[in-house]
Design an enzyme around this catalytic site. Structure first.
Site, PDB file in Angstrom:
ATOM      1  N   ASN A   1      28.365  22.905  62.953  1.00  0.00           N
ATOM      2  CA  ASN A   1      28.602  22.511  61.773  1.00  0.00           C
ATOM      3  C   ASN A   1      28.189  23.632  60.557  1.00  0.00           C
ATOM      4  OD1 ASN A   1      28.547  19.271  60.429  1.00  0.00           O
ATOM      5  ND2 ASN A   1      27.190  20.079  62.779  1.00  0.00           N
TER       6      ASN A   1
ATOM      7  N   ILE B   1      24.841  15.729  56.905  1.00  0.00           N
ATOM      8  CA  ILE B   1      24.685  15.510  55.786  1.00  0.00           C
ATOM      9  C   ILE B   1      26.792  16.527  54.771  1.00  0.00           C
ATOM     10  CG2 ILE B   1      23.767  15.994  52.845  1.00  0.00           C
ATOM     11  CD1 ILE B   1      21.171  14.490  54.911  1.00  0.00           C
TER      12      ILE B   1
ATOM     13  N   GLU C   1      26.721  18.468  52.470  1.00  0.00           N
ATOM     14  CA  GLU C   1      26.634  19.028  51.281  1.00  0.00           C
ATOM     15  C   GLU C   1      27.854  19.819  50.770  1.00  0.00           C
ATOM     16  OE1 GLU C   1      25.119  20.118  54.096  1.00  0.00           O
ATOM     17  OE2 GLU C   1      22.970  20.015  53.546  1.00  0.00           O
TER      18      GLU C   1
ATOM     19  N   ASP D   1      33.112  24.781  61.660  1.00  0.00           N
ATOM     20  CA  ASP D   1      33.340  24.053  60.850  1.00  0.00           C
ATOM     21  C   ASP D   1      34.739  24.111  59.476  1.00  0.00           C
ATOM     22  OD1 ASP D   1      33.884  21.936  62.286  1.00  0.00           O
ATOM     23  OD2 ASP D   1      32.209  20.563  61.113  1.00  0.00           O
TER      24      ASP D   1
ATOM     25  N   ASP E   1      54.009  23.504  20.413  1.00  0.00           N
ATOM     26  CA  ASP E   1      53.720  24.930  20.755  1.00  0.00           C
ATOM     27  C   ASP E   1      52.639  24.822  19.249  1.00  0.00           C
ATOM     28  OD1 ASP E   1      55.628  23.886  19.354  1.00  0.00           O
ATOM     29  OD2 ASP E   1      57.373  25.193  20.397  1.00  0.00           O
TER      30      ASP E   1
ATOM     31  N   VAL F   1      20.718  18.127  58.753  1.00  0.00           N
ATOM     32  CA  VAL F   1      21.467  19.504  58.124  1.00  0.00           C
ATOM     33  C   VAL F   1      23.247  19.327  58.600  1.00  0.00           C
ATOM     34  CG1 VAL F   1      21.345  22.008  57.893  1.00  0.00           C
ATOM     35  CG2 VAL F   1      19.496  20.256  57.771  1.00  0.00           C
ATOM     36  N   ALA F   2      22.224  18.841  59.201  1.00  0.00           N
ATOM     37  CA  ALA F   2      24.609  19.114  60.497  1.00  0.00           C
ATOM     38  C   ALA F   2      25.274  17.949  59.291  1.00  0.00           C
ATOM     39  CB  ALA F   2      24.790  18.490  61.683  1.00  0.00           C
TER      40      ALA F   2
ATOM     41  N   ASP G   1      50.223  20.408  16.329  1.00  0.00           N
ATOM     42  CA  ASP G   1      50.537  19.839  17.849  1.00  0.00           C
ATOM     43  C   ASP G   1      48.852  19.465  18.469  1.00  0.00           C
ATOM     44  OD1 ASP G   1      53.124  19.786  17.587  1.00  0.00           O
ATOM     45  OD2 ASP G   1      53.602  21.158  18.607  1.00  0.00           O
TER      46      ASP G   1
ATOM     47  N   ASP H   1      58.351  19.073  25.059  1.00  0.00           N
ATOM     48  CA  ASP H   1      59.549  19.134  23.860  1.00  0.00           C
ATOM     49  C   ASP H   1      61.084  19.625  24.246  1.00  0.00           C
ATOM     50  OD1 ASP H   1      58.325  19.346  21.623  1.00  0.00           O
ATOM     51  OD2 ASP H   1      56.988  21.858  21.884  1.00  0.00           O
TER      52      ASP H   1
HETATM   53  P1  ATP Z   1      61.378  21.071  19.336  1.00  0.00           P
HETATM   54  O1  ATP Z   1      61.282  22.208  20.162  1.00  0.00           O
HETATM   55  O2  ATP Z   1      60.413  19.985  19.267  1.00  0.00           O
HETATM   56  O3  ATP Z   1      61.996  20.303  21.035  1.00  0.00           O
HETATM   57  P2  ATP Z   1      63.082  21.533  17.446  1.00  0.00           P
HETATM   58  O4  ATP Z   1      62.490  23.112  17.766  1.00  0.00           O
HETATM   59  O5  ATP Z   1      64.379  20.987  17.401  1.00  0.00           O
HETATM   60  O6  ATP Z   1      62.577  20.864  18.536  1.00  0.00           O
HETATM   61  P3  ATP Z   1      62.184  22.059  15.226  1.00  0.00           P
HETATM   62  O7  ATP Z   1      62.218  23.491  15.180  1.00  0.00           O
HETATM   63  O8  ATP Z   1      60.852  21.712  13.993  1.00  0.00           O
HETATM   64  O9  ATP Z   1      62.161  21.522  16.500  1.00  0.00           O
HETATM   65  O10 ATP Z   1      63.596  21.781  14.193  1.00  0.00           O
HETATM   66  C1  ATP Z   1      63.554  20.718  13.340  1.00  0.00           C
HETATM   67  C2  ATP Z   1      64.731  21.191  12.755  1.00  0.00           C
HETATM   68  O11 ATP Z   1      65.216  21.906  11.884  1.00  0.00           O
HETATM   69  C3  ATP Z   1      65.756  21.648  13.266  1.00  0.00           C
HETATM   70  O12 ATP Z   1      66.478  20.334  13.968  1.00  0.00           O
HETATM   71  C4  ATP Z   1      67.496  21.421  12.198  1.00  0.00           C
HETATM   72  O13 ATP Z   1      67.821  21.339  11.481  1.00  0.00           O
HETATM   73  C5  ATP Z   1      65.880  22.356  10.915  1.00  0.00           C
HETATM   74  N1  ATP Z   1      65.633  23.813  11.184  1.00  0.00           N
HETATM   75  C6  ATP Z   1      65.177  24.138  12.494  1.00  0.00           C
HETATM   76  N2  ATP Z   1      64.681  25.311  12.221  1.00  0.00           N
HETATM   77  C7  ATP Z   1      65.207  26.069  11.003  1.00  0.00           C
HETATM   78  C8  ATP Z   1      65.038  27.455  10.235  1.00  0.00           C
HETATM   79  N3  ATP Z   1      64.506  28.294  10.830  1.00  0.00           N
HETATM   80  N4  ATP Z   1      65.580  26.899   9.045  1.00  0.00           N
HETATM   81  C9  ATP Z   1      65.388  26.182   8.148  1.00  0.00           C
HETATM   82  N5  ATP Z   1      66.020  24.810   9.169  1.00  0.00           N
HETATM   83  C10 ATP Z   1      65.500  25.384  10.851  1.00  0.00           C
END
Ligand code: ATP
Length: 865
Positions: A704, A281, A283, A708, A610, A278-279, A614, A325
């Site tokens: 143990n 092993i 577990e 311990d 996000d 017991v002492a 994704d 990102d």
């Molecule tokens: P990440 O968060 O992946 O680093 P990001 O936020 O720059 O990247 P997105 O939000 O997908 O990526 O934007 C990609 C592109 O789309 C931007 O570079 C911009 O040119 C265009 N974009 C971003 N937001 C808008 C919006 N609200 N309306 C129109 N075009 C947009």
């Protein structure tokens, strides 16, 4: 009774005593009381009593108790009582630890439980999904998790993925209306079900079932729910423990045989052999892992990283690539408009003029193709968009009035795959499409340009000038949005094909500065042997400029766009991957490929995300990281870690914590095993040398089971050392029980056994076997308590200091108090079969006990120099 999908909406609402304005808070609270929380009961939890009883569910402990009870009848009741008391005390300690670990895991679960948007008292509000009750009006949008079963009241192109229920991986449309026929779940197009994901559109739903009353609840109860799975480390320790147990059993049988051979009564010999087993092993190894990991995750939660499964803590320590990102994670996501390119010139935002018709179109485009607003100085919505609202406010343009005057006719919302947003308005009486988005996407759909002289065909030279200007902005790390418009036909309805044949208006550049801590965190990551990589939807040049500022992109590195990646065969990617530190304009599928390529090279990859798309990449990564503030519920559901501050630096802190937890577990295991080793070696030695037994069974159990576990837990609480990030990531394939680790355990165990035997001989010479066993027992206990300090770190105690871990001092002190009570309190002395000691013998015990620690510390100090 007709089921929910066969009834009318009015009927359902009346039946649930609710209107489209939702429940009153009072009614919701009452329903929560009667219907219970909206959670799946993951297998009934064991009650405290059951946990306590399960502590005895060990064959050896039972044999020991039986042997002790039998021996009570042969005259040694006292030691029987002590054995049982020690075992009960140990079970209480185990129960407390189990409950504590369970509580901290539960609190983690509730931290990561999804939220839901509901209407109550006529107001939209966000609540924890577990408080959703039948009759709640649930608002769904792309990226949300459906948290209860419900009937669709309104659908705006609502699409849902129900694969967890139906196995069907494509999304299905959901719409209003009554279904008359009886249809299977997969065809109930007017219902949504808990655990599905909203992949597109919006919807309003009335909740018809929650918790175990949902379709997924029925399946969960069928499967009788999910048990907490063991982590790989626990599994490998369990396997190790059972192998070790076999070896110990063999030793115990030898000791038993030798005792019988030396004419010890059978029962005593058996009790001793079983007590030794017991002492010896371990577990407790697997539960130590749970406790230390659970405590580690609590600490991480305080530091903004919520770990959703214990397994992730182990993998965190092995992470060697972090794909992050850019926007919001490495940068502040605080966009401010810098410059505007219009009519062939770069101007400041303040120079925009509503009286200028060209400027006016750009301003309309910026305000109207925009869903964000600013209330009390706080931006609501997408930061890219509210920077545009801020821009127009700077020139005192009443954005709200303009929006109120002009109702939006149609829209195609922004999505990060298309990188465009288009709306339809009536401008000057003419239906007009207004668009904004990424220049590289928009330019391909643009045929004309508007300047102060009017609209004309776009020439190659125009394109080149615009692209050059875009490059210019991007090289300074600015995000660039392009703006365009075109008149629409009276009866034209918007579709993805409409986004073409545009008239170019201009570019707006905005700055999103890196987070202050990003550069330091990137440097930490590199020092820790971790490769940071930027993955972004933004433009390649912008991304590279920011990556360079924070140290992700170094000279000689490569930046690649999603399109370039698509064109790259796997072989070429494998060749180049170690050079690529920026991926721009990526799609969610690109992310999966990047993770895969790194994993093929044997790396442990962390990936942030996000959006709803994704989720697959987050699942594929070893550590999927979701954003707590801006992330969708779907991404949080797929991730194994959620950042409550969306900050890259938090990932690095979490990695450091993950490494620390693993190291602490390893140290705690070393402490426990080397101590057990000392006990076994001592017993083995005396058995072979035909000496009296060095310990009584109660002694072994005392050490143990009582003195311990506290130091082991204290070692598990050791704070992170500064040099933790200067080590390379741990190889995931390397098990915890390496040759070096086992050698250390053996050598340290042998050292402690040696001093224990020295004390034993001393006692044997001065007073016979009773004194010998007292001295051996006290020396072994004290030596193991001292040894607790050795196991805190690979560094010497002088380097890490005593005050760094107060728990270890407290555990040491508690152990010493226990020992001295047994050595000096007369009742305990009798119960624990302890002889009186002279002050010289008492001193000798401590002197001997501290020797292994002095030696081990000396070796550590020599290694440090
Ligand atoms: P990440 O968060 O992946 O680093 P990001 O936020 O720059 O990247 P997105 O939000 O997908 O990526 O934007 C990609 C592109 O789309 C931007 O570079 C911009 O040119 C265009 N974009 C971003 N937001 C808008 C919006 N609200 N309306 C129109 N075009 C947009």
């Amino acid at each position: 009774m007709r089921t929910w999908y066969q009834r009318t909406e009015e009927d359902i609402l009346a039946n649930l005593h609710v209107t489209k304005d939702g429940h009153t808070s009072k009614a919701a609270a009452e329903l929560l009381e009667t219907k219970g929380e909206n959670v799946l009961e993951g297998g009934k939890k064991k009650s405290t009593l059951q946990v306590f009883i399960s502590q005895f569910a060990d064959l050896l402990v039972i044999i020991l108790i039986v042997a002790a009870v039998i021996s009570a009848f042969t005259g040694s009741e006292e030691s029987t009582i002590v054995i049982i008391a020690v075992i009960i005390l140990n079970a209480i300690l185990g129960t407390v630890q189990h409950k504590k670990a369970e509580k901290s895991l539960d609190s983690l679960k509730s931290l990561s439980s999804p939220s839901a948007k509901v209407i109550r008292d006529g107001q939209k509000m966000e609540i924890d999904s577990k408080y959703v009750v039948p009759g709640d009006i649930l608002l769904l949008e792309a990226g949300d998790l459906v948290v209860a079963d419900g009937r669709v009241l309104n659908s705006y192109s609502l699409q849902v993925n129900e694969s967890s229920l139906t196995g069907e991986s494509t999304s299905v449309d959901k719409s209003e209306g009554v279904l008359d026929e009886e249809v299977p779940l997969a065809e109930r197009s007017n219902m949504v079900y808990s655990s599905s994901l909203v992949t597109y559109g919006r919807g309003v739903v009335v909740v018809t079932g929650t918790g175990m009353d949902t379709e997924i609840g029925k399946i969960a109860s069928l499967m009788n729910a999910t048990r907490e799975k063991k982590t790989p480390l626990q599994v490998s320790l369990d396997q190790f423990s059972s192998k070790l147990a076999m070896v110990i059993m063999v030793i115990c049988v030898i000791v038993f045989a030798l005792s019988l051979y030396r004419q010890m009564p059978v029962l005593d010999a058996m009790m001793f052999a079983v007590a030794l087993a017991v002492a010896a092993i371990p577990e407790a190894l697997s539960s130590i892992v749970t406790i230390v990991q659970a405590m580690g995750t609590q600490k991480m939660a305080k530091e903004h990283a919520i770990i959703k499964e214990l397994k992730a803590v182990e993998s965190l320590g092995c992470v060697s690539v972090i794909c992050s990102d850019k926007t919001g994670t490495l940068t502040q996501n605080k966009m401010t408009v810098q410059n505007i390119y219009i009519d062939g010139k770069v101007i400041e935002p303040e120079e925009l003029d509503l009286k200028n018709q060209l400027h006016r179109y750009l301003l309309y485009d910026a305000i109207l193709t925009n869903d964000s607003t600013i209330v009390d100085g706080k931006g609501i919505g997408d930061p890219t968009e509210y920077s545009l609202v801020e821009m127009v406010r700077k020139i005192h343009l009443p954005d709200r009035v303009i929006r109120d005057m002009m109702p939006r006719l149609e829209e195609i919302p922004f999505d990060s795959d298309r990188k465009l947003m288009t709306t339809k308005y009536r401008l000057h009486g003419v239906p007009t499409l207004l668009t904004k988005g990424a220049l590289d996407v928009l330019l391909d759909r643009t045929t004309r340009i508007r300047t102060s002289e009017g609209v004309r065909e776009m020439t190659e030279a125009d394109r080149e000038t615009i692209l050059n200007q875009n490059l210019n902005f991007s090289e300074n790390g600015l995000r660039v949005l392009a703006f365009a418009y075109r008149e629409a036909e009276e009866n034209e309805t918007l579709s993805l094909d409409s986004e073409d044949n545009y008239i170019f208006l201009g570019l707006i550049s905005m700055i999103d500065p890196p987070r202050e801590e990003s550069a330091a965190a990137v440097a930490d990551a590199k020092r820790a042997g971790i490769r940071p990589i930027m993955i972004t939807g933004d433009h390649k040049i912008t991304a590279t400029a920011i990556a360079r500022q924070i140290g992700i992109f170094e000279d000689g590195d490569m930046a690649v766009t999603g399109t370039e990646l698509d064109a790259m065969p796997d072989g070429e990617l494998d060749e180049k991957i170690s050079k690529i530190s920026v991926y721009a304009r990526v799609s969610p599928e690109n992310k999966i490929r990047i993770v895969d390529a790194w994993q093929r090279r044997g790396h442990v990859v962390s990936m942030t995300g996000d959006g709803v798309n994704d989720a697959p990449a987050l699942k594929k990564a070893d550590i999927g990281v979701a954003m707590g503030i801006t992330g969708t519920e779907v991404s949080k559901d797929a991730a194994s870690m959620i950042l409550t501050d969306d900050n890259f630096a938090t990932i690095i802190k979490a990695v450091a914590n993950g490494r620390n937890v693993y190291r602490n577990i390893k140290n705690a295991i070393q402490f426990l095993l080397s101590g057990n080793m000392a006990g076994i070696l001592s017993v083995l030695y005396t058995s072979v040398m035909a000496l009296p037994m060095p310990f009584a069974p109660v002694h072994l159990l005392f050490i143990n089971l009582l003195t311990d576990s506290l130091p082991a837990i204290a070692i598990g609480m050791e704070p992170a050392e500064r040099d933790l990030l200067s080590e390379k990531p741990r190889d995931p394939k390397e098990g915890i029980l390496t040759k070096k680790f086992m050698t250390d355990i053996f050598v340290q165990g042998a050292l402690i056994a040696a001093v224990t035997m020295a004390a034993f001989y001393m006692g044997l010479n001065k007073g016979g076997s009773a004194l010998a066993s007292t001295m051996a027992f006290a020396t072994l206990t004290a030596a193991r308590l001292f040894h607790g300090f050795n196991c805190r770190s690979k560094h010497s105690i002088f380097k890490i200091g005593f005050s760094g871990n107060w728990y270890s001092l407290a555990a040491f002190a508690a152990g010493m108090v226990f020992l001295n009570l047994v050595l000096f309190v007369p009742v305990l002395k009798r119960l624990f079969l302890v002889s009186s000691l002279t002050s010289g013998q008492y001193g000798a015990i401590y002197l001997l006990a501290v020797i292994p620690t002095i030696l081990i510390q000396c070796v550590k100090m020599i290694r440090e120099h």
